[in-house]
Structures are given as C-alpha cells and as structure tokens.
Scaffold this motif. Structure first.
Motif, short mmCIF file in Angstrom:
data_model
loop_
_atom_site.label_atom_id
_atom_site.label_comp_id
_atom_site.label_asym_id
_atom_site.label_seq_id
_atom_site.Cartn_x
_atom_site.Cartn_y
_atom_site.Cartn_z
N PRO A 108 0.71 -1.87 -0.08
CA PRO A 108 -0.19 0.33 0.42
C PRO A 108 0.64 1.17 -0.06
O PRO A 108 0.62 2.05 0.03
N THR A 109 1.93 0.66 0.21
CA THR A 109 2.98 2.28 0.40
C THR A 109 3.99 2.04 -0.89
O THR A 109 4.81 0.33 -1.14
N PRO A 110 5.13 3.20 -0.79
CA PRO A 110 6.70 2.91 -1.55
C PRO A 110 7.34 1.83 -0.91
O PRO A 110 8.24 1.76 -1.37
N GLU A 111 7.01 1.91 0.86
CA GLU A 111 7.80 0.90 0.98
C GLU A 111 7.13 -0.32 1.08
O GLU A 111 6.47 -1.36 1.29
N MET A 112 9.30 -1.47 1.26
CA MET A 112 8.92 -3.12 0.91
C MET A 112 7.74 -3.65 2.18
O MET A 112 7.73 -2.82 3.50
N ALA A 132 6.73 1.50 -8.86
CA ALA A 132 5.67 2.12 -9.99
C ALA A 132 4.98 2.14 -8.81
O ALA A 132 3.83 1.33 -8.43
N ARG A 133 3.71 3.15 -9.02
CA ARG A 133 2.76 4.00 -8.89
C ARG A 133 1.10 2.96 -9.39
O ARG A 133 1.21 3.53 -10.32
N VAL A 134 0.67 2.06 -8.60
CA VAL A 134 -0.10 1.46 -9.96
C VAL A 134 -1.81 2.36 -8.96
O VAL A 134 -2.24 3.05 -9.68
N ARG A 135 -2.15 2.83 -8.04
CA ARG A 135 -3.51 3.57 -7.11
C ARG A 135 -2.66 4.38 -6.19
O ARG A 135 -1.48 3.95 -5.82
N PRO A 136 -3.62 4.58 -5.81
CA PRO A 136 -3.16 5.49 -4.67
C PRO A 136 -2.61 5.05 -3.34
O PRO A 136 -1.78 5.39 -2.59
N ASP A 137 -3.50 3.46 -3.04
CA ASP A 137 -3.22 2.91 -2.42
C ASP A 137 -1.97 1.27 -2.42
O ASP A 137 -2.17 0.50 -1.92
N TYR A 138 -1.59 1.49 -4.33
CA TYR A 138 -0.70 0.63 -4.58
C TYR A 138 0.62 0.46 -5.39
O TYR A 138 0.32 1.05 -6.47
N TYR A 139 1.26 0.52 -4.97
CA TYR A 139 2.75 0.05 -5.56
C TYR A 139 3.33 -0.74 -5.40
O TYR A 139 3.17 -2.29 -4.84
#
Length: 519
Positions: A441-445, A467-474
C-alpha cells in the motif's frame, strides 16, 4: 397478476407459436448500446488474462501449455479452450488482447440476440436485453480478456435449447448440439459441467428414443474422459492448480459474495423466481435457476478475493436476464409489465455503476499499462544472460507475459509447490530469482505479502524501481546488485513511456474515466 403467457398481437409474432419477429430494431438498438459500452471500456484488459496468454504463447512456440518452459508443467489456467483459441493468433502475430476482445464482443452480441428473441413479449425482451447491455460489468467482462463472455454464451445456449424442448417436445434440436455445448462448457471452465448438467439431462430424457442421441452423448463422453485423462497425466493433479490456491488460501465462510450478488441482481432474481409460478414458464425458469445455482455455489462458499466486479456472478447473469424476461411474458397487463421492465433495468444499470469495484475497473487499463506492463517491458529490454532472466511476483500476469522471463508466482496460482503447501518464502529462497517484485500500500517494502517474508526473500537486493498503480497500491522492483544499474535504466525508461501514454491520474473515479473519453 401472473396468468397464462400473452403474446403481443400483430407484428410482434409470426406463424410459429412463441417465436417473435419484428425484434431486429430492438436488437440493433441493443448492439448500439453494447458497442458504446465496449468502446468506453476498450482499454481494460485484466492482469489475469495475461496468464492465459502466456500459456498460449508457450504452446504456440512448441513448449506445451506450461508456465515456465523446461520446468514441470503446471495448470495455472482454468480455461483450456480459451487458451487453445489464442494459439493460432500467436503464430499470425495478432495481439492477443485484441483477439479476446473481438471474440468476446461477438459472443456478447449473440447473447443479446438470444435475449431479444427468446421472450415472447416485448416487455420480456426489453427487460432481458436492456439489463444485459446497460450493465457496467457486461462492458468490463467482455473487454477484460478472459473467457467470461464465451462461457456465458455456451451456458445460455444450452439452457435455451432444453427450455424449448420443455415447452414443445417437437422443437427441432440437432442431436450433436447439447452434448457439444456440455463438452465445450466444461473445457472452457470446469464448473461448466455443473451448469449444463440439468439441461443435458432434460435433452437426453426428451430425446431418448431419437436416433443419434446416445451416439452423440457417448462421443462427447469419450472426448471428455480422454481430455480429463490427458490433463491429469500431463499436469499430475485432478484439478487445476488455481483450485488448490483459491480453496486452500482464499476460501472464506462469510456472506460477502452472496450479499453483493443479491443486491446487485435483486430485481432479476425476484423476477426469475416469479417465473416459476405460472405453469407455462415454470420448467424453463427452474432450468435457468438451476444453472445459476450451479454456477454460484462455489463462489458463494469460497468468497473468492479475485472476483473483481462480480465476474463469477456474471457467468449466470444472462440466465437471470432471460428468466426475468420469461416472467414478464406472463404478466397480462402490458402497462404493469412495462413498469416492471423499466424498474428492473434501472436497478440493474444503477447497481452496476454503484458496484464498489466499478471506478477502479473502468480505469484498470491505464493503471496496468503504466505499472505492470511497463515493468514487464523493462525486464524484456535488459540484455541479461538467459539463466539470469528470472523474476518473482504476486501479480502473475502482465509482468511475466511481457518480460518472457522464467517466473515464480508466489501466490501459487502457477506454482504447484506453493499451491500444495510449500512455504512461498522457502520456494523463493530456493529459486533465488534475479528480480523480486513486491506489492504493497506504500512505496516501502511490506513485511509480508500472501504469507511471504519479503525482507528475508529480498535480502541484499537493490531497489531499482517503484511504480505507483493506484493511490494505495505500489509495485517495488528489487534486483541483484550486479544487474541493478541496467534494470534501473531499462525499467525506468518503460515507466516513463507508460506515464506518457496514460492519463497521469491515480484517482479511482468515474470522472477520470469520462474525462479521458471525452476530454
């Protein structure tokens, strides 16, 4: 209010009892609406479709229907005939998503024709085809790339043939068609045999004394047994690999699926149940409802997490549309029938747009293009040695398909070890992939994904892309350090390209979709 079926007078019927004519304008109007919806959602190809495309491509290239060429074959698809259908198009160089969309659009048009012509009254036809073509999930599932529309067409056709026999035992039915539909349905999806078992039984009983019945039925049985024996011996398991994951990992006992489906299709379900009351439509409606119950039993019990926009409910959706049409055939007062048709269509249309997955699905193609597809293309661009072209990920569709790399799907949909109990962490540590793609949900692992200890698996690999897919999906891409600079460059270029050809927005709204269509 419910009485014997009344057929519209004048031009609505022809000399054959119950076979309407003059429905071509309604069919053309339905095609226009359907075409507009498919155009609006044309960019949507779901990630799961690329799983099937990977198997088709491997088969076309001589490796057999397998996930990773050279490894023990695994049955990570549940749509054998759909996978097989795409093989010749690989040889011809036609993009497989285009093949899927055009094929499914033709199937949807044929469903529309059945829904226009099978009901005996205009109100019945209006509710059946109107609910079908104005339903947002129809547009999505026809465009999505999976076998959903062809499967629904085969099931609908099988029920219609047996329903005609129940109404009139002299109805002409080709002796090979019901067994063939049963066979095709089962090879498109395993649950097809459940949905078409009742219609096949009706046909066999009604035609038991006709020449060719048992020959055709026996021939279909031989082919079905041979296919089952082949796939069991080839893949080593009696059921598709995905079954063991979805029942063993995803299974739930709550009422989410039942509640969502019930609210979504409530008027159609009520009308279909009402069609059981009049004697003239009782057996046909029971047949349609039996098919729906067979299709809905497994998702109702397992509450599958991957049932985006009620895809599994849509398998039986045309059956409910038709049964609702039959119900209105029995309403003698035309005004009442018209009002019921309008209310049912309005509810279904509105509920489709209010579905929680609706806004994300209409923007799905844009999100997939700038993330998953870009990552897959970036991996393919890298000039790594063949033995280093290995990747692990949870979204086992576009990334493996576009990269062409050997892939470990650590959900287990395409990995027998994980599907049958091996720890995903242990499997990844054993495989030692060059690249690990993590989702969170974030850019962090994230600490864990699908039971996988990601920090342990990633180890000292280097982060090369987010890569950001959606607001809370990376999607985070980690690579072995010796190849990290090259992959950072190739994936980065593809991510930039993906951002340039998409809309640059992340909000999951209908406004974003409409702005893209008309802006």
């Amino acid at each position: 209010m419910l009485r014997a079926p009344a057929v519209d007078a004048g031009p609505a019927t022809d000399a054959r009892p119950g076979r309407p004519r003059g429905r071509r304008p309604a069919f053309v109007a339905a095609l226009v609406v359907l075409g507009a919806g498919l155009w609006a959602c044309w960019s949507v190809t779901v990630d799961d479709a690329y799983i099937t495309y990977r198997y088709s491509a491997n088969l076309a290239h001589g490796f057999g229907p397998t996930w990773n060429p050279g490894q023990d074959p695994v049955e990570g698809y549940t749509n054998f005939l759909w996978m097989l259908w795409h093989v010749p198009w690989v040889w011809l160089g036609v993009p497989l998503p285009l093949v899927s969309k055009v094929t499914s659009a033709i199937c949807a048009a044929l469903i529309g024709w059945i829904l226009v012509t099978e009901p005996r009254t205009r109100a019945g036809a209006a509710v059946a085809v109107g609910a079908f073509v104005l339903f947002l999930p129809t547009w999505i599932h026809v465009d999505a790339g999976l076998e959903t529309a062809p499967f629904a067409l085969v099931v609908l056709r099988g029920v219609v043939l047996s329903a005609r026999l129940l109404r009139d035992d002299d109805t002409p039915v080709r002796p090979w068609e019901p067994p063939l539909l049963f066979l095709v349905a089962g090879m498109l999806r395993p649950d097809g045999i459940l949905a078409l078992a009742p219609p096949l039984l009706v046909w066999a009983v009604r035609r038991r004394g006709h020449p060719g019945t048992w020959l055709c039925l026996g021939s279909a049985l031989v082919v079905g047994v041979a296919y089952t024996a082949w796939r069991w011996s080839y893949f080593g398991h009696p059921l598709p690999n995905t079954f063991y994951v979805k029942v063993g990992v995803e299974a739930a006992t709550d009422l989410r699926w039942i509640t969502t489906t019930g609210l979504l299709l409530l008027p159609l379900i009520l009308l279909a149940a009402g069609a059981v009351v009049p004697r003239a439509t009782r057996t046909s409606a029971l047949l349609a409802l039996a098919g729906c119950l067979a299709l809905y039993a497994v998702p109702a019990i397992t509450a599958p997490a991957m049932d985006y926009l009620s895809r599994f409910a849509w398998h039986g959706f045309p059956l409910l549309c038709l049964a609702a049409g039959w119900a209105l055939d029995s309403v003698r007062q035309r005004v009442v029938a018209a009002v019921l048709a309008v209310l049912a269509v309005a509810w279904t249309c509105t509920a489709g747009f209010l579905h929680p997955n609706g806004p994300s699905m209409v923007n799905y193609g844009q999100d997939l293009r700038r993330a998953h597809i870009a990552i897959g293309l970036g991996l393919a661009d890298a000039g790594l040695a063949p033995d280093r072209r290995t990747v692990a990920m949870t979204d086992a569709g576009a990334v493996p398909y576009f990269s062409g790399w050997r892939a470990t799907d650590y959900i287990g949909l395409n990995d027998e070890r994980i599907a049958h109990g091996t720890s995903a962490t242990d499997a990844l540590l054993a495989d030692r992939p060059t690249v690990v793609v993590a989702t969170g949900p974030t850019p962090e692992m994230p600490r864990t994904t699908w039971g996988t200890d990601l920090p342990r698996v990633v180890g000292d690999r280097e982060l090369v892309a987010v890569a950001r897919v959606r607001p809370d999906y990376y999607e985070q891409v980690y690579a072995d350090r010796d190849v990290a600079p090259e992959l950072r460059a190739t994936i980065g270029r593809r991510l930039t390209e993906g951002a340039a050809v998409t809309d640059g927005r992340y909000d999951q709204t209908y406004g974003r979709w409409l702005d893209r269509l008309f802006g």
